[in-house]
Scaffold this motif. Structure first.
Motif, PDB file in Angstrom:
ATOM      1  N   VAL A 377       0.820  -1.209   0.000  1.00  0.00           N
ATOM      2  CA  VAL A 377       0.000   0.000   0.000  1.00  0.00           C
ATOM      3  C   VAL A 377       0.855   1.261   0.000  1.00  0.00           C
ATOM      4  N   ASP A 378       1.756   1.374   0.950  1.00  0.00           N
ATOM      5  CA  ASP A 378       2.467   2.636   1.163  1.00  0.00           C
ATOM      6  C   ASP A 378       3.807   2.713   0.443  1.00  0.00           C
ATOM      7  N   THR A 379       4.360   1.580   0.070  1.00  0.00           N
ATOM      8  CA  THR A 379       5.691   1.594  -0.541  1.00  0.00           C
ATOM      9  C   THR A 379       5.846   0.416  -1.481  1.00  0.00           C
ATOM     10  N   ASP A 380       6.804   0.508  -2.376  1.00  0.00           N
ATOM     11  CA  ASP A 380       7.144  -0.583  -3.284  1.00  0.00           C
ATOM     12  C   ASP A 380       8.483  -1.166  -2.825  1.00  0.00           C
ATOM     13  N   PRO A 381       8.480  -2.361  -2.244  1.00  0.00           N
ATOM     14  CA  PRO A 381       9.721  -2.904  -1.682  1.00  0.00           C
ATOM     15  C   PRO A 381      10.734  -3.332  -2.734  1.00  0.00           C
ATOM     16  N   PHE A 382      10.325  -3.413  -4.007  1.00  0.00           N
ATOM     17  CA  PHE A 382      11.213  -3.940  -5.037  1.00  0.00           C
ATOM     18  C   PHE A 382      12.089  -2.864  -5.683  1.00  0.00           C
ATOM     19  N   ILE A 383      11.902  -1.609  -5.305  1.00  0.00           N
ATOM     20  CA  ILE A 383      12.781  -0.552  -5.806  1.00  0.00           C
ATOM     21  C   ILE A 383      14.179  -0.772  -5.233  1.00  0.00           C
ATOM     22  N   ILE A 384      15.191  -0.678  -6.084  1.00  0.00           N
ATOM     23  CA  ILE A 384      16.572  -0.881  -5.647  1.00  0.00           C
ATOM     24  C   ILE A 384      17.039   0.389  -4.943  1.00  0.00           C
ATOM     25  N   GLN A 385      17.031   0.341  -3.617  1.00  0.00           N
ATOM     26  CA  GLN A 385      17.378   1.523  -2.818  1.00  0.00           C
ATOM     27  C   GLN A 385      18.882   1.768  -2.804  1.00  0.00           C
ATOM     28  N   ASN A 386      19.668   0.698  -2.725  1.00  0.00           N
ATOM     29  CA  ASN A 386      21.122   0.810  -2.647  1.00  0.00           C
ATOM     30  C   ASN A 386      21.741   0.055  -3.817  1.00  0.00           C
ATOM     31  N   CYS A 387      22.648   0.698  -4.507  1.00  0.00           N
ATOM     32  CA  CYS A 387      23.320   0.026  -5.619  1.00  0.00           C
ATOM     33  C   CYS A 387      24.181  -1.113  -5.059  1.00  0.00           C
ATOM     34  N   PRO A 388      23.925  -2.348  -5.469  1.00  0.00           N
ATOM     35  CA  PRO A 388      24.679  -3.471  -4.894  1.00  0.00           C
ATOM     36  C   PRO A 388      26.079  -3.578  -5.482  1.00  0.00           C
ATOM     37  N   ALA A 389      26.955  -4.236  -4.755  1.00  0.00           N
ATOM     38  CA  ALA A 389      28.264  -4.594  -5.297  1.00  0.00           C
ATOM     39  C   ALA A 389      28.191  -5.955  -5.965  1.00  0.00           C
ATOM     40  N   ILE A 390      27.308  -6.822  -5.433  1.00  0.00           N
ATOM     41  CA  ILE A 390      27.072  -8.152  -6.008  1.00  0.00           C
ATOM     42  C   ILE A 390      25.576  -8.301  -6.231  1.00  0.00           C
ATOM     43  N   TYR A 391      25.193  -8.608  -7.452  1.00  0.00           N
ATOM     44  CA  TYR A 391      23.786  -8.735  -7.831  1.00  0.00           C
ATOM     45  C   TYR A 391      23.613 -10.086  -8.501  1.00  0.00           C
ATOM     46  N   PHE A 392      22.800 -10.967  -7.902  1.00  0.00           N
ATOM     47  CA  PHE A 392      22.682 -12.335  -8.411  1.00  0.00           C
ATOM     48  C   PHE A 392      21.230 -12.693  -8.694  1.00  0.00           C
ATOM     49  N   SER A 393      21.074 -13.657  -9.570  1.00  0.00           N
ATOM     50  CA  SER A 393      19.753 -14.197  -9.891  1.00  0.00           C
ATOM     51  C   SER A 393      19.855 -15.711  -9.940  1.00  0.00           C
ATOM     52  N   GLY A 394      18.979 -16.398  -9.225  1.00  0.00           N
ATOM     53  CA  GLY A 394      19.017 -17.848  -9.165  1.00  0.00           C
ATOM     54  C   GLY A 394      18.242 -18.518 -10.273  1.00  0.00           C
ATOM     55  N   ASN A 395      18.442 -19.829 -10.405  1.00  0.00           N
ATOM     56  CA  ASN A 395      17.685 -20.685 -11.326  1.00  0.00           C
ATOM     57  C   ASN A 395      17.750 -20.214 -12.774  1.00  0.00           C
ATOM     58  N   CYS A 396      18.930 -19.814 -13.224  1.00  0.00           N
ATOM     59  CA  CYS A 396      19.133 -19.414 -14.624  1.00  0.00           C
ATOM     60  C   CYS A 396      19.495 -20.639 -15.462  1.00  0.00           C
ATOM     61  N   GLU A 397      19.547 -20.436 -16.772  1.00  0.00           N
ATOM     62  CA  GLU A 397      19.843 -21.539 -17.688  1.00  0.00           C
ATOM     63  C   GLU A 397      21.286 -22.020 -17.548  1.00  0.00           C
ATOM     64  N   GLU A 398      22.204 -21.093 -17.302  1.00  0.00           N
ATOM     65  CA  GLU A 398      23.613 -21.445 -17.215  1.00  0.00           C
ATOM     66  C   GLU A 398      24.341 -20.420 -16.370  1.00  0.00           C
ATOM     67  N   PHE A 399      25.565 -20.775 -15.962  1.00  0.00           N
ATOM     68  CA  PHE A 399      26.379 -19.835 -15.203  1.00  0.00           C
ATOM     69  C   PHE A 399      26.967 -18.796 -16.152  1.00  0.00           C
ATOM     70  N   VAL A 400      26.670 -17.531 -15.863  1.00  0.00           N
ATOM     71  CA  VAL A 400      27.231 -16.414 -16.622  1.00  0.00           C
ATOM     72  C   VAL A 400      27.512 -15.298 -15.627  1.00  0.00           C
ATOM     73  N   THR A 401      28.574 -14.577 -15.861  1.00  0.00           N
ATOM     74  CA  THR A 401      28.887 -13.450 -14.990  1.00  0.00           C
ATOM     75  C   THR A 401      29.483 -12.313 -15.812  1.00  0.00           C
ATOM     76  N   ASP A 402      29.293 -11.109 -15.334  1.00  0.00           N
ATOM     77  CA  ASP A 402      29.818  -9.927 -16.009  1.00  0.00           C
ATOM     78  C   ASP A 402      29.857  -8.789 -15.000  1.00  0.00           C
ATOM     79  N   VAL A 403      30.416  -7.671 -15.421  1.00  0.00           N
ATOM     80  CA  VAL A 403      30.485  -6.483 -14.571  1.00  0.00           C
ATOM     81  C   VAL A 403      29.646  -5.384 -15.205  1.00  0.00           C
TER      82      VAL A 403
END
Length: 442
Positions: A377-403
């Motif tokens: 109601v009062d806020t959207d918790p999914f807004i990225i408040q702090n820029c992360p140093a490490i940002y990950f996503s699970g259950n992907c098709e394959e291991f990939v990484t980049d900067v």
């Protein structure tokens, strides 16, 4: 370095394999997921409130960026204030994507509509898709080449520069996204410190090779492998994060039944307890795990892990999950928002989808349209408040990484975590230099 192979390894003496006592290295840790734990769960409210909260919060963010990009020459108007035709102005609103192939409950009622049921789709992009911009009161159709309709999704907030024509259509000349937030200075560590990231354990699987790989992983984390020098490097693993798919992974098409959860709960608890006995463990739920399906998902119920909860190093955390490890902000999900972006756009790989979420400053823009979430109601918790140093996503098709490198010097390590039960692969991030590697256990 953990994966460095010395050229004179074959000349090592047998003393290198003698048992040694080592202590697990520790670093400061703070769970920063309070906004996910305390989100409002009033299901009597409408979902319009989350869009309103999102737009109001983004206005405060985007207006200074707009002034910096386009100066103060153009007026910033709401849609209800567009009275002069062909007058160039700036409008801030939420993108809504009109898609012909988007699932609809009316299409599902094939018997009543006397329509032959169509095969299930996994990608819903069509050449006739179009965009509209919404604010609190109304919407307007968008045209122009500044925004590629197939590279955005519903729910993204942006500012558009252009004008309304005689037909009530807004022609875009330029677009301004919120962009990645300012990143706090990254700490400088004098020694290697590692974070292990993996996803999709699929403990309900009856396959022997999956259990074998999990045992290899556990022995590796416990330091029951390699020389004393290698074991010393393993002691520098300061945290293990499992990003969903604990009981059933995304790749497993079978629906997890109550009997499956009960049958696999003991194995999942034993594995979590074994890992927690040698290293701090953060356990996130996924969309097929025994947790509420709506994002943000609450942590697993403690009764599922009677052995693991005896360890202070065992943490049941939310999905999405944000924490601070040795001064590095770590943010990630179990993969549902990233998969949904790929499903409703032509962003065809997880890394590009993750880059887009940083550009939009929102980790799950399609909530609540096509990803179920609680009616905040009062806020959207999914807004990225702090820029992360490490940002990950699970259950992907394959291991990939980049900067990902932002316009203001942001440096973000992106990590796509594959389904461990299929790939037998996990990721290791070195906090000293944010380098990332994969390891395979098969």
């Amino acid at each position: 370095m953990l994966f460095k192979v010395e050229p004179n390894f074959s000349e090592k003496v047998a003393n290198d394999f003698l048992p040694v006592e080592l202590e697990r290295q520790t670093v400061d840790y703070v769970d920063s997921s309070k906004r996910f734990y305390q989100v409002s769960r009033d299901f009597s409210r409408q979902y319009a409130h989350i869009y309103s909260a999102r737009l109001n919060e983004y206005r405060n963010v985007i207006i200074p960026i707009v002034r910096k990009k386009w100066s103060s020459h153009y007026k910033i108007l709401k849609l209800c204030e567009l009275r002069e035709k062909n007058e160039k102005c700036i409008v801030i609103g939420t993108i809504f994507k009109l898609q012909e192939l988007k699932p609809s409950i009316l299409r599902e009622l094939s018997e009543q509509l006397e329509i032959i049921p169509q095969p299930a789709r996994t990608h819903f992009v069509h050449d006739n898709d179009s965009l509209v911009l919404e604010d609190e009161l109304q919407r307007i159709k968008l045209i122009g080449d500044s925004i590629d309709v197939h590279q955005v999704v519903t729910g993204v907030v942006c500012a558009v520069l252009g004008s309304e024509d005689e037909d009530g259509v807004f022609t875009i000349e330029d677009v301004c996204w919120a962009g990645c937030n300012i990143q706090k200075p990254l700490p400088k560590l004098s020694n290697d410190r590692y974070i292990v990231l993996l996803s999709g354990l699929n403990m309900a699987s009856k396959k022997a090779d999956n259990l074998f790989s999990l045992h290899l992983l556990l022995e590796w984390l416990s330091g029951i492998s390699g020389t004393s020098q290698y074991q010393e490097e393993l002691s520098k693993i300061v945290r293990v994060i499992i990003a969903g798919g604990v009981f059933a992974s995304h790749s497993d098409e079978n629906i997890l039944s109550e009997s499956d959860v009960i049958a696999s709960a003991e194995a999942a608890d034993a594995f979590a307890a074994a890992v927690s006995s040698v290293a701090p463990l953060d356990l996130m739920p996924g969309c097929k795990d025994p947790s509420g399906i709506m994002l943000p998902q609450k942590p697993f119920h403690y009764c599922l892990f009677p052995k693991a909860i005896e360890y202070k190093s065992f943490h049941r955390v939310s999905n999405p999950y944000e924490c601070d490890i040795a001064g590095f902000t770590c943010l990630g999900t179990s993969g549902e928002p990233i998969k949904d972006i790929m499903r409703y756009s032509n962003v065809n790989n997880a890394l590009d989808a993750m880059r887009s979420t940083l550009k939009w400053r929102h980790m799950a823009p399609t909530c609540p349209d096509t990803v179920p979430c609680t009616p905040c109601v009062d806020t959207d918790p999914f807004i990225i408040q702090n820029c992360p140093a490490i940002y990950f996503s699970g259950n992907c098709e394959e291991f990939v990484t980049d900067v990902y490198k932002g316009d203001e010097g942001q440096y973000v390590r992106l990590v796509c975590l594959p389904d461990f039960s299929v790939s037998k692969t996990m990721a290791v991030v070195n906090l000293q230099n944010l380098e990332c590697y994969s390891m395979k256990f098969s």
